[in-house]
Enzyme design. Structure first.
Site, PDB file in Angstrom:
ATOM      1  N   CYS A 376       8.589 -57.327 -24.633  1.00 30.15           N
ATOM      2  CA  CYS A 376       9.444 -58.355 -24.033  1.00 30.15           C
ATOM      3  C   CYS A 376       8.814 -58.922 -22.760  1.00 30.15           C
ATOM      4  O   CYS A 376       7.906 -59.735 -22.843  1.00 30.15           O
ATOM      5  CB  CYS A 376      10.842 -57.803 -23.807  1.00 30.15           C
ATOM      6  SG  CYS A 376      12.055 -59.118 -23.753  1.00 30.15           S
ATOM      7  N   HIS A 502      12.250 -55.991 -28.951  1.00 28.22           N
ATOM      8  CA  HIS A 502      12.238 -54.591 -28.486  1.00 28.22           C
ATOM      9  C   HIS A 502      12.153 -53.644 -29.683  1.00 28.22           C
ATOM     10  O   HIS A 502      13.188 -53.138 -30.150  1.00 28.22           O
ATOM     11  CB  HIS A 502      13.511 -54.287 -27.694  1.00 28.22           C
ATOM     12  CG  HIS A 502      13.576 -54.967 -26.375  1.00 28.22           C
ATOM     13  ND1 HIS A 502      13.014 -54.442 -25.237  1.00 28.22           N
ATOM     14  CD2 HIS A 502      14.109 -56.155 -26.008  1.00 28.22           C
ATOM     15  CE1 HIS A 502      13.220 -55.258 -24.219  1.00 28.22           C
ATOM     16  NE2 HIS A 502      13.882 -56.317 -24.660  1.00 28.22           N
ATOM     17  N   GLU A 504      11.375 -50.682 -29.748  1.00 23.78           N
ATOM     18  CA  GLU A 504      11.787 -49.317 -29.393  1.00 23.78           C
ATOM     19  C   GLU A 504      13.196 -48.983 -29.889  1.00 23.78           C
ATOM     20  O   GLU A 504      13.503 -47.817 -30.139  1.00 23.78           O
ATOM     21  CB  GLU A 504      11.689 -49.078 -27.880  1.00 23.78           C
ATOM     22  CG  GLU A 504      12.646 -49.865 -26.982  1.00 23.78           C
ATOM     23  CD  GLU A 504      12.121 -51.224 -26.549  1.00 23.78           C
ATOM     24  OE1 GLU A 504      11.263 -51.782 -27.268  1.00 23.78           O
ATOM     25  OE2 GLU A 504      12.585 -51.748 -25.516  1.00 23.78           O
TER      26      GLU A 504
HETATM   27  N1  GLN Z   1      13.109 -61.179 -17.912  1.00 20.94           N
HETATM   28  C1  GLN Z   1      12.567 -61.604 -19.174  1.00 20.94           C
HETATM   29  C2  GLN Z   1      13.480 -62.557 -19.897  1.00 20.94           C
HETATM   30  O1  GLN Z   1      14.654 -62.644 -19.617  1.00 20.94           O
HETATM   31  C3  GLN Z   1      12.259 -60.399 -20.048  1.00 20.94           C
HETATM   32  C4  GLN Z   1      13.481 -59.641 -20.466  1.00 20.94           C
HETATM   33  C5  GLN Z   1      13.172 -58.276 -21.034  1.00 20.94           C
HETATM   34  O2  GLN Z   1      12.078 -57.744 -20.847  1.00 20.94           O
HETATM   35  N2  GLN Z   1      14.119 -57.675 -21.719  1.00 20.94           N
HETATM   36  O3  GLN Z   1      13.046 -63.257 -20.777  1.00 20.94           O
END
Ligand code: GLN
Length: 550
Positions: A376, A502, A504
């Protein structure tokens, strides 16, 4: 008739009620019973999505896009079953519903009160996951004695009356501290906590005792007598090396036999074969690798719970113990701190603390050919780093951190720009991702499309995509309907992959996630000096090489 098991906690918080509940769920499921899980959180936030991970750990995202408590992650990993928004409730959600109904006029003429209106709403949520389940295990967050959890405990007490005592079971998880000076395990806090629970009208049927050391038979007898539960119903939960051993610890003491007997359930013989294999592999690895988790919530490991577990699962798949080095990227010595690691993982995150450190770490992984997995924010950082260092887009950034950057390589889509309220408004939950043939991702998953879970606002800016692809950072996974970059990979690198989603959240001990499996395999290859370097590519010379880490 569905049976209800309530799991409460006493003495202190962080006893691992979630692991206990999940472990019991696992044992009952292994007996062929269908088990549903529910976590109740007594805070006023409608969901944990707006909270800092320092407060309650990571926010776990379900398939249907709910932002939930991290215990749902334990439930999914232990039961190998998907949770949804109905599997987590908060006091905030309950009050929001009741107040909205009051405004609509559903209670005209009445005084709306905790009992019965709030408790009725809680009970209706207890029953939601019950459809089609033999058993619902309901974990009540917080510690008995807290003001906040009272309505949930009252609703749990009422369920005993409504569903009948033969269909309701109360399990209390407490602490039995070991006092070093006298070398004794102390039962008094447990006695007090059970007394407190009784004041609220709940008499526990089973007591699970968390302790540093196993309980002797005398201690169990004492707890049994003072707390008025049969001795077989005092279950010992001493510290173990891996959380995945807990079902085995309970199995040995017959916890599920007690439950089945008390609830008059019929079940088949228990099959724990696959789980035992997992535990055996976990405890007897042939290899070991060091993985750097380069983040910012490094003092509070729960903030990266699912990432940590997914790495452990990747280790299981590779017969490998994973030592995770939690590194704070705001530290000035961040690059030196990486010395000796075999793989670098940059996890998700929000806010700008440590961002430049993450860019440096990612640059090191790229140049020094260290296996890299970005998640992410980790993908966004990989794009920023490549933009600045390889494409020479000076000052390239995400508009999250530099709204005025000349090169907004990561930016908001118009629909996110229009977002006003912060709660539950990110790109959340499952989206389909199409994989490019022959890519690392395609090799890992072995399929053309995959479904993965999201929680972010920002996206790769397609304006720069061609520039990136031509220079060697390729988009190998896309969300086709909007042509969004979901996975990027670096050419001519042993293993460098970053995902906007994600992965994970979908890794399980019994089925490790393919990206974590292959990332760990690449780290293992590096640790053994097997980092395959394409012909003609010289080892980069910043002081780290594959062999240095052997
Ligand atoms: N802050 C970034 C976004 O909002 C990444 C978010 C995250 O890593 N879950 O896109």
């Amino acid at each position: 008739m569905t049976k209800y098991i309530f799991v409460t906690g006493g003495v202190v918080s962080s006893l691992g009620k979630g692991i206990s509940a999940a472990s019991l769920g696992k044992l009952l499921e292994a007996r062929g019973l269908s088990v549903a899980m529910l976590k109740c959180d007594p805070y006023i936030n409608v969901d944990p999505g707006t909270m800092n991970p320092f407060q309650h750990g990571e926010v776990y995202v379900t398939e249907d896009g709910a932002e939930t408590d991290l215990d749902l992650g334990h439930y999914e990993r232990f039961l190998n079953k998907e949770m949804h928004h109905t599997n987590n409730i908060t006091a905030g959600r309950i009050y929001e519903t009741v107040i909205a109904r009051e405004r609509r006029g559903d209670f005209l003429g009445m005084t709306v009160q905790v009992i019965p209106h709030i408790t009725d709403e809680i009970k209706s949520r207890f029953k939601l996951p019950a459809k089609g389940a033999d058993i619902v295990i309901i974990e009540i967050g917080g510690t008995v004695g807290d003001i906040e959890s009272l309505p949930f405990l009252e609703a749990a007490r009422q369920m005993g009356l409504e569903a009948g005592r033969e269909n309701t079971l109360y399990i209390h998880v407490t602490l039995v501290p070991f006092i070093k000076a006298s070398e004794e395990l102390k039962t008094k806090p447990t006695q007090h906590s059970v007394a407190k629970l009784r004041e609220l009208g709940i008499s526990p049927d089973i007591i699970v005792c968390r302790s540093e050391k196993p309980l002797s038979s005398e201690i169990k007898a004492k707890i049994s007598m003072f707390c008025s539960v049969p001795k077989e119903s005092v279950v010992d939960a001493p510290d173990v090396a891996s959380i995945y051993e807990v079902p085995m610890v309970f199995d040995k003491q017959g916890l599920d036999d007690q439950v089945v007997m008390l609830l008059r359930l019929r079940s088949r013989a228990k099959d724990l074969e696959s789980w035992s294999t997992v535990v055996h592999r976990l405890k007897n690895p042939k290899h070991e690798v060091q993985i750097a988790l380069a983040g910012k919530y490094t003092d509070y490991k729960d903030a990266y719970k699912s990432v940590h577990e997914a790495l452990v699962h990747g280790g299981i798949a590779n017969d490998c113990r994973i030592t995770v080095r939690y590194l704070d990227t705001s530290s000035p010595s961040i690059l030196e701190d990486l010395h000796g690691v075999h793989g670098i993982l940059v996890p998700g995150g929000f806010g700008d603390r440590g961002i430049e450190g993450k860019v440096k770490v990612t640059g090191l992984a790229r140049e020094e050919r260290i296996p890299f997995l970005g998640l992410c924010l980790g993908l966004q950082i990989a794009v920023v780093e490549f933009g600045r260092s390889v494409l020479k887009l000076s000052g390239a950034h995400s508009t999250e951190f530099d709204p005025k950057t000349r090169y907004p390589v990561i930016d908001l889509l118009p629909e996110q720009k229009a977002v006003q309220a912060k709660g539950a408004s990110m790109r959340l939950g499952t989206y389909e991702c199409c994989l490019k043939k022959g890519s690392l991702a395609h090799k890992a998953y072995g399929t053309a499309t995959v479904q993965e879970r999201h929680r972010h606002r920002y996206e790769v800016n397609n304006k720069f995509r061609k520039l990136y692809e031509d220079a060697g950072l390729q988009v190998t996974g896309t969300y086709a309907p909007k042509n969004l970059a979901e996975i990027v990979e670096l050419r001519d690198h042993p293993w460098f992959l970053a995902a906007q989603f994600h992965p994970e959240f979908k890794s399980r001990p019994e089925s490790p996630h393919p990206l974590f499996r292959d990332f760990v395999a690449a780290a293992l290859a590096r640790s053994r000096g097997l980092d395959r370097r394409p012909a003609g590519v010289k080892p980069a010379g910043r002081g780290f090489s594959g062999e240095d880490h052997g």
